[in-house]
Design an enzyme around this catalytic site. Structure first.
Site, short mmCIF file in Angstrom:
data_model
loop_
_atom_site.label_atom_id
_atom_site.label_comp_id
_atom_site.label_asym_id
_atom_site.label_seq_id
_atom_site.Cartn_x
_atom_site.Cartn_y
_atom_site.Cartn_z
N CYS A 133 3.04 -21.19 38.49
CA CYS A 133 1.87 -22.07 38.64
C CYS A 133 2.75 -23.39 38.63
CB CYS A 133 0.69 -22.24 37.64
SG CYS A 133 1.14 -22.69 36.17
N GLU A 151 5.77 -17.46 31.39
CA GLU A 151 6.83 -18.06 31.53
C GLU A 151 7.48 -18.84 30.61
OE1 GLU A 151 4.28 -17.60 33.60
OE2 GLU A 151 4.73 -17.91 35.64
#
Length: 152
Positions: free
Chosen positions: A85, A57
């Protein structure tokens, strides 16, 4: 039950996850899309880059910001194979990503539907629209196979 074809961005994110496996990384892939066009793609690379923050990401967001020449990505979508996360959810917030699509839930390390639930916190300055589950079966299988082989 009818199985619909996966949207192209999720198929591309899964391809990135397979590239991660080929390079010995945890199979997570991400794609940033703007106006239907792919702006950036990446896979996990902490081992290759010697950088614990080199999650798919973050790498995709960095590449998209560079490609577009700006730090805010409001009109962009992030497609990722695993629930982000807390670190990645924070980056999504700071980048002002408009929509987040993720495949597999991550009860242990995820921070969107699990754990910290970053976007639900009062301190969260931006909340993307969140869609989950598309491609979950394939993304989950990639992860299970990867960790099974490492334990093997």
């Amino acid at each position: 039950m009818t199985r619909w074809p996966l949207p192209e961005p999720m198929r591309l994110a899964l391809e990135q996850a397979r590239l991660a496996v080929a390079s010995g990384e945890v199979p997570v892939g991400a794609v940033v899309v703007r106006g239907g066009e792919v702006v950036a793609a990446a896979h996990n690379a902490p081992r290759a880059l010697g950088d614990p923050t080199a999650h798919a990401e973050l790498l995709a967001i960095r590449r998209a910001a560079e490609a577009l020449g700006r730090e805010k990505l409001e009109e962009c979508e992030l497609w990722v194979t695993l629930e982000p996360c807390a670190m990645c959810a924070g980056a999504i917030t700071h980048a002002r990503i408009g929509r987040l699509y993720y495949a597999a839930a991550d009860p242990k390390g995820g921070a969107v539907e699990h754990g910290a639930r970053v976007f639900e916190q009062d301190q969260c300055l931006h909340r993307p629209e969140v869609y989950s589950g598309m491609g979950a079966e394939e993304a989950g299988q990639l992860l299970r196979d990867f960790f099974r082989a490492r334990r093997g």
